[in-house]
Design a protein around this motif. Structure first.
Motif, mmCIF file in Angstrom:
data_model
loop_
_atom_site.group_PDB
_atom_site.id
_atom_site.type_symbol
_atom_site.label_atom_id
_atom_site.label_comp_id
_atom_site.label_asym_id
_atom_site.label_seq_id
_atom_site.Cartn_x
_atom_site.Cartn_y
_atom_site.Cartn_z
ATOM 1 N N ILE A 191 0.842 -1.191 0.000
ATOM 2 C CA ILE A 191 0.000 0.000 0.000
ATOM 3 C C ILE A 191 0.880 1.244 0.000
ATOM 4 N N GLY A 192 0.483 2.225 -0.776
ATOM 5 C CA GLY A 192 1.258 3.460 -0.829
ATOM 6 C C GLY A 192 1.070 4.324 0.395
ATOM 7 N N LEU A 193 -0.185 4.504 0.837
ATOM 8 C CA LEU A 193 -0.477 5.452 1.904
ATOM 9 C C LEU A 193 -1.441 4.857 2.919
ATOM 10 N N SER A 194 -1.056 4.964 4.190
ATOM 11 C CA SER A 194 -1.946 4.620 5.305
ATOM 12 C C SER A 194 -2.365 5.900 6.016
ATOM 13 N N ILE A 195 -3.635 5.973 6.407
ATOM 14 C CA ILE A 195 -4.154 7.102 7.180
ATOM 15 C C ILE A 195 -4.523 6.595 8.566
ATOM 16 N N VAL A 196 -3.863 7.097 9.604
ATOM 17 C CA VAL A 196 -4.148 6.701 10.979
ATOM 18 C C VAL A 196 -4.950 7.817 11.650
ATOM 19 N N VAL A 197 -6.117 7.461 12.181
ATOM 20 C CA VAL A 197 -7.006 8.442 12.799
ATOM 21 C C VAL A 197 -7.359 7.981 14.215
ATOM 22 N N PRO A 198 -6.868 8.668 15.267
ATOM 23 C CA PRO A 198 -7.350 8.372 16.617
ATOM 24 C C PRO A 198 -8.759 8.935 16.774
ATOM 25 N N VAL A 199 -9.662 8.131 17.299
ATOM 26 C CA VAL A 199 -11.072 8.522 17.398
ATOM 27 C C VAL A 199 -11.455 8.679 18.862
ATOM 28 N N TYR A 200 -11.971 9.860 19.212
ATOM 29 C CA TYR A 200 -12.479 10.102 20.562
ATOM 30 C C TYR A 200 -13.627 11.106 20.440
ATOM 31 N N ILE A 243 -4.577 3.247 -0.936
ATOM 32 C CA ILE A 243 -4.794 3.827 0.380
ATOM 33 C C ILE A 243 -5.433 2.809 1.320
ATOM 34 N N GLU A 244 -5.114 2.912 2.594
ATOM 35 C CA GLU A 244 -5.821 2.184 3.638
ATOM 36 C C GLU A 244 -6.071 3.150 4.796
ATOM 37 N N ILE A 245 -7.071 2.841 5.612
ATOM 38 C CA ILE A 245 -7.433 3.685 6.749
ATOM 39 C C ILE A 245 -7.347 2.846 8.014
ATOM 40 N N VAL A 246 -6.766 3.411 9.066
ATOM 41 C CA VAL A 246 -6.677 2.746 10.369
ATOM 42 C C VAL A 246 -7.351 3.651 11.400
ATOM 43 N N LEU A 247 -8.442 3.165 11.982
ATOM 44 C CA LEU A 247 -9.173 3.908 13.007
ATOM 45 C C LEU A 247 -8.873 3.304 14.376
ATOM 46 N N PRO A 266 -9.553 -0.615 2.053
ATOM 47 C CA PRO A 266 -9.165 -1.385 3.238
ATOM 48 C C PRO A 266 -9.202 -0.514 4.500
ATOM 49 N N LEU A 267 -9.937 -0.959 5.520
ATOM 50 C CA LEU A 267 -10.083 -0.191 6.756
ATOM 51 C C LEU A 267 -9.922 -1.119 7.947
ATOM 52 N N THR A 268 -8.964 -0.787 8.807
ATOM 53 C CA THR A 268 -8.724 -1.543 10.032
ATOM 54 C C THR A 268 -9.287 -0.771 11.214
ATOM 55 N N TYR A 269 -10.048 -1.472 12.067
ATOM 56 C CA TYR A 269 -10.603 -0.850 13.271
ATOM 57 C C TYR A 269 -9.942 -1.459 14.501
ATOM 58 N N ILE A 270 -9.436 -0.600 15.384
ATOM 59 C CA ILE A 270 -8.778 -1.022 16.619
ATOM 60 C C ILE A 270 -9.465 -0.317 17.780
ATOM 61 N N GLU A 271 -9.738 -1.062 18.835
ATOM 62 C CA GLU A 271 -10.405 -0.477 20.003
ATOM 63 C C GLU A 271 -9.531 -0.629 21.242
ATOM 64 N N HIS A 272 -9.236 0.489 21.895
ATOM 65 C CA HIS A 272 -8.536 0.460 23.169
ATOM 66 C C HIS A 272 -9.497 0.088 24.292
ATOM 67 N N TYR A 286 4.081 5.257 3.229
ATOM 68 C CA TYR A 286 3.983 6.501 3.995
ATOM 69 C C TYR A 286 2.725 6.445 4.839
ATOM 70 N N VAL A 287 2.783 7.096 6.001
ATOM 71 C CA VAL A 287 1.654 7.091 6.929
ATOM 72 C C VAL A 287 1.334 8.530 7.314
ATOM 73 N N ILE A 288 0.082 8.899 7.168
ATOM 74 C CA ILE A 288 -0.395 10.220 7.599
ATOM 75 C C ILE A 288 -1.258 10.055 8.833
ATOM 76 N N THR A 289 -1.022 10.876 9.834
ATOM 77 C CA THR A 289 -1.881 10.912 11.007
ATOM 78 C C THR A 289 -2.712 12.188 10.956
ATOM 79 N N MET A 290 -3.977 12.074 11.326
ATOM 80 C CA MET A 290 -4.854 13.241 11.317
ATOM 81 C C MET A 290 -5.973 13.043 12.331
ATOM 82 N N ASP A 291 -6.586 14.151 12.758
ATOM 83 C CA ASP A 291 -7.663 14.101 13.743
ATOM 84 C C ASP A 291 -8.970 13.711 13.077
ATOM 85 N N ASP A 292 -9.965 13.394 13.920
ATOM 86 C CA ASP A 292 -11.258 12.930 13.420
ATOM 87 C C ASP A 292 -12.297 14.040 13.315
#
Length: 330
Positions: A8-17, A39-43, A66-72, A93-99
């Motif tokens: 995958i070229g780009l992953s987007i990591v989004v912390p959700v609160y 692209i893939e998305i990681v929530l 492709p979307l991965t969901y992770i729960e703390h 490459y990985v981009i982090t951004m807010d929700d």
């Protein structure tokens, strides 16, 4: 050393609160992007008290990318959630951004292409105008000023949560297992191949900022005590300065006694005592913060506890339209 090929070229990591109202629109906008390499998305749901978990599970089921969901298991903080997301990201490459949709999704490609084509390890974003409350902007400027003093970073580089990192930077950062991560501090220890670009910043679409004054203070403590010994050195300087003042005060009292002048009275004595006591308690507090964090780290306080992971479904490969079909012959 050559980086292993990533699917995958780009992953987007989004912390959700508290992001139930906005995360769907964000995922939909990101899914429409067509970055080089895919692209893939990681929530990462960081113990959100609203129904963000239900919304994210539905997005994992219906997403067109492709979307991965992770729960703390509980709320660990934004940087802890980002670290968990980085460990599940597979992109070159990985981009982090807010929700909260304050970072326009269409700026993602601009950030990604700048990092990819310029061969940067980390690219931060800066804003001509930040659409935050006044106190929040003041706190951000203060934190960045402190970072200029404590971190080995280019002077004036604005540290934002909307950033792009290479796979190399991500791999090295995620080796850190301590309970108090500060992603930008870790990045400064990994590479000096840094850059920044200007992007737009929008008003919040829903609700209020999740960063309270308490959270900002805790974030500043992570920066100040995890990646620098400067506070300890400042405490030493404060102790030396008070020692010098105490010596000068003692010499003044002796001189006054020798020349027959009545030494200064109770008020001046109490002022000096209170000043010295205040500095002593400040030094003890700084030392206590370092010792306490070392104690919790040694006792295995977790950086994050993952309750659930819904892995991304691999993107289906398109079939050629003109591929001949086999037909049974009787």
């Amino acid at each position: 050393m050559t980086e292993p090929a990533s699917p995958i070229g780009l992953s987007i990591v989004v912390p959700v609160y508290r992001g139930a109202a906005t995360i769907g629109a964000l995922v939909a906008a990101l899914s429409d992007l067509k970055p080089d390499g895919g692209i893939e998305i990681v929530l990462v749901n960081d113990g959100s008290p609203d129904n963000s978990g239900e919304v994210c599970r539905e997005l994992a089921r219906t997403a067109s990318v492709p979307l991965t969901y992770i729960e703390h298991a509980r709320n660990f903080g934004e940087h802890n959630a980002v670290m968990t997301g980085l460990r599940h990201a597979r992109g070159r490459y990985v981009i982090t951004m807010d929700d909260d949709l304050q970072n326009p999704p269409e700026e993602v490609l601009k950030l990604y292409d700048h990092a990819r084509l310029g061969n940067w390890d980390v690219v931060y974003t800066r804003y001509a105008k930040k659409e935050h409350e006044g106190w929040r902007n003041l706190g951000s400027r203060f934190a960045n000023g402190v970072a200029d003093l404590l971190l080995d970073k280019p002077k004036g580089l604005y540290l934002s949560s909307f950033r792009c990192m290479s796979a190399l930077a991500v791999r090295e950062v995620t080796k850190y297992r301590g309970p108090y991560p500060y992603v930008d501090g870790l990045l400064m220890q990994v590479t000096q191949r840094l850059d920044s670009i200007e992007v737009r910043h929008l008003p919040r679409a829903e609700g209020r900022s999740n960063y309270t004054l308490k959270r900002l203070v805790l974030l500043w403590l992570n920066l100040a005590t995890n990646f620098s010994v400067l506070p300890l050195r400042l405490a030493i300087l404060a102790g030396v300065a008070m020692g010098v003042l105490g010596l000068l005060g003692a010499l003044l009292v002796i001189v006054e006694a020798l020349i027959g002048v009545t030494p200064s009275g109770w008020a001046s004595t109490m002022t000096v005592m209170l000043l010295i006591a205040g500095v002593q308690f400040m030094i003890l507090g700084v030392l206590g913060e370092y010792v306490g964090r070392a104690f919790l780290s040694a006792n295995g306080k977790p950086q994050g506890v993952v309750r659930e992971v819904i892995a991304a479904e691999p993107a289906a490969e398109p079939q050629p339209a003109d591929k001949p079909r086999m037909r049974a012959v009787s």
